[in-house]
Design a protein around this motif. Structure first.
Motif, PDB file in Angstrom:
ATOM      1  N   ASP A   1     -30.804 -36.230 -48.473  1.00  0.00           N
ATOM      2  CA  ASP A   1     -29.639 -35.356 -48.338  1.00  0.00           C
ATOM      3  C   ASP A   1     -28.878 -35.293 -49.673  1.00  0.00           C
ATOM      4  OD1 ASP A   1     -28.100 -37.655 -48.582  1.00  0.00           O
ATOM      5  OD2 ASP A   1     -27.446 -37.691 -46.504  1.00  0.00           O
TER       6      ASP A   1
ATOM      7  N   VAL B   1     -34.010 -38.133 -45.506  1.00  0.00           N
ATOM      8  CA  VAL B   1     -33.895 -37.343 -44.274  1.00  0.00           C
ATOM      9  C   VAL B   1     -35.281 -36.811 -43.898  1.00  0.00           C
ATOM     10  CG1 VAL B   1     -31.508 -36.606 -44.669  1.00  0.00           C
ATOM     11  CG2 VAL B   1     -33.393 -35.200 -45.547  1.00  0.00           C
TER      12      VAL B   1
ATOM     13  N   LEU C   1     -30.640 -30.190 -50.099  1.00  0.00           N
ATOM     14  CA  LEU C   1     -31.513 -31.361 -50.176  1.00  0.00           C
ATOM     15  C   LEU C   1     -32.003 -31.576 -51.602  1.00  0.00           C
ATOM     16  CD1 LEU C   1     -33.563 -30.800 -46.884  1.00  0.00           C
ATOM     17  CD2 LEU C   1     -31.454 -32.118 -47.214  1.00  0.00           C
TER      18      LEU C   1
ATOM     19  N   TRP D   1     -26.003 -32.572 -44.163  1.00  0.00           N
ATOM     20  CA  TRP D   1     -26.894 -33.046 -45.222  1.00  0.00           C
ATOM     21  C   TRP D   1     -26.753 -32.270 -46.519  1.00  0.00           C
ATOM     22  CZ3 TRP D   1     -31.982 -33.442 -41.854  1.00  0.00           C
ATOM     23  CH2 TRP D   1     -31.839 -34.497 -40.947  1.00  0.00           C
TER      24      TRP D   1
ATOM     25  N   VAL E   1     -30.187 -39.704 -40.302  1.00  0.00           N
ATOM     26  CA  VAL E   1     -30.043 -40.114 -41.687  1.00  0.00           C
ATOM     27  C   VAL E   1     -30.544 -41.535 -41.722  1.00  0.00           C
ATOM     28  CG1 VAL E   1     -28.407 -40.661 -43.520  1.00  0.00           C
ATOM     29  CG2 VAL E   1     -28.029 -38.668 -42.064  1.00  0.00           C
TER      30      VAL E   1
END
Ligand code: IDC
Length: 442
Positions: free
Chosen positions: A85, A91, A71, A68, A431
């Motif tokens: 992500d 996420v 963030l 990911w 995801v």
């Protein structure tokens, strides 16, 4: 008997009045910063400015952070702002919160426990609660920074988990109070110093997120939750979003952004993180009025206390707050919060807010369903459960006097621990693909 009770009640009231008046004198600076001897923004410990930048770690292949990345806040298909992500896919982080490092937390903070939290518990985030002024907290022991925080930054990186560093404002509840911003003992602005240090040192740690003030609170908060009434022990001024929390967040964001232009920052919200709706339309901005990006807002609930308003299990009356509806759809006091704001439930418990009674898996389930996207904003909400310790309370995940998890044996879990352990295994880190969640890897 009656007389004795009456007398001790009087004595208690007297002590409480003296204590709060004293506290108000020592701790409270209103509104905004202290002007008596005020430090300029960030009385910075030179060690913070000069600290080395920790080099970027390599995250294990297939781990949450490797997949990911760093963030950010993006939008889901419905257009709701939410945690995403690096590519902008929504996420969800799910994990545990430490206890105070000066208390029950410390014995559980080991490298092997962090490894077990990732590999066996299937969590993808850990929140470290950095209490400040409570006995033995950070203000009295800044080595918490070089020791536990630094260790956790490295241990979570090695597992490819996210780490939320929580400045655990609690007592006093005003993040601008001089115990955080201008200490009587040394004049330090420990909050500004702390975030200068962390933002500078950890700017290359893609897995680190900041929560800049846990649960702002002020006893004289004229809160709708309590029928607009005042708290009975009301000497301390109220702590509001506009006068205290927002200015504080803007000051910390300015510092953090000068080192790390896009790290996700979670802001506390009024009344112990219960009223994020008061932020709607008033989000933190820089001096030019530009809203800060990659900012989230905290909501905290304890299932037996904060629910649909029908299960409050103490003697407090006038609790007519249906938190669930307010988050899920909105109510007469607020539009749907999960549609309006990116929310991170950085702390919640399966019990009542004392943490010591009323384990309520049924109400916890209802909340988790809302956070899995069952809300008008279709927002998937990240959360951390209080707490990862063997403190003895019923919301602690580990049985009293246990804590070393390698080799892991479920017998060390409390009933809350067993509940939460099961929840972590209901999903693997995901995801979002459309409204579905696909299993990507363990
Ligand atoms: C509690 C701890 C307890 C400690 C107390 C300090 O479990 O051992 O003595 O803090 O005031 C929160 C707070 C969190 C509380 C927790 C449970 O963020 O610090 O922990 N809680 O009461 N908000 C609501 C509940």
């Amino acid at each position: 008997m009656l007389k004795r009770l009456g007398l001790s009640a009087l004595a208690l009231t007297f002590c409480a009045t003296v204590a709060t008046a004293q506290q108000a004198k020592n701790n409270y600076v209103a509104p905004g910063m202290d002007t008596d001897n005020a430090p300029t923004l960030g009385w910075i410990d030179s060690a913070s400015i000069n600290c080395d930048i920790l080099s970027a770690p390599t995250y294990p292949i297939g781990s949450p952070v490797q997949l990911w990345g760093k963030l950010k806040i993006g939008k889901n298909k419905q257009g709701t702002r939410c945690l995403c992500d690096r590519n902008g896919n929504p996420v969800q982080l799910r994990g545990m919160v430490s206890h105070g490092m000066q208390w029950a937390g410390v014995s559980c903070l080991t490298e092997s426990n962090i490894r077990t939290l990732r590999n066996d518990w299937n969590t993808n985030v850990f929140r470290i609660a950095v209490y400040v002024d409570e006995e033995g907290g950070y203000a009295y022991n800044p080595t918490h920074r070089s020791r536990y925080i630094e260790d956790l930054v490295k241990w979570t990186a090695a597992q490819g988990m996210y780490l939320l560093i929580d400045w655990h404002v609690l007592t006093p509840g005003n993040p601008m109070s001089r115990v955080y911003r201008n200490r009587r003992d040394n004049g330090k602005d420990v909050a500004a110093d702390f975030f200068t240090y962390c933002a500078r040192r950890y700017q290359k740690q893609s897995h680190v997120l900041f929560e800049i003030c846990n649960e702002p609170n002020g006893e004289n908060y004229q809160n709708e939750n309590f029928g607009g009434g005042k708290w009975p022990w009301a000497e301390q001024p109220r702590v509001t979003w506009e006068d205290h929390i927002k200015p504080y967040c803007e000051q910390m964001l300015k510092i953090i952004r000068s080192y790390d232009k896009d790290v996700v920052v979670v802001c506390g919200t009024p009344m112990w993180d219960q009223n994020p709706e008061q932020v709607i339309g008033k989000e933190p901005a820089d001096e030019n009025g530009k809203l800060y990006e990659n900012v989230m807002y905290a909501f905290h609930f304890y299932a037996a206390t904060h629910n649909d308003g029908k299960h409050y299990e103490t003697a407090v009356k006038a609790w007519d707050n249906d938190f669930m509806t307010r988050f899920q759809k909105g109510d007469k006091k607020s539009p749907c919060i999960l549609k309006e704001l990116p929310i991170f439930v950085t702390e919640w418990g399966t019990t009542d807010a004392s943490g010591w009674a009323n384990f309520r898996p049924d109400l916890s389930d209802r909340w988790l369903k809302i956070f899995d996207g069952d809300n008008d904003g279709k927002q998937m909400v990240s959360w951390c459960n209080w707490n990862f310790s063997a403190e003895g309370g019923s919301c602690a995940a580990l049985n009293w006097n246990t804590g070393n998890m390698e080799p892991f044996d479920e017998k060390i879990l409390t009933e809350s621990g067993r509940y939460i352990y099961k929840k972590f295994h209901e999903k693997y880190h995901t995801v979002e693909t459309g409204s579905q969640q696909s299993r990507t890897s363990k």
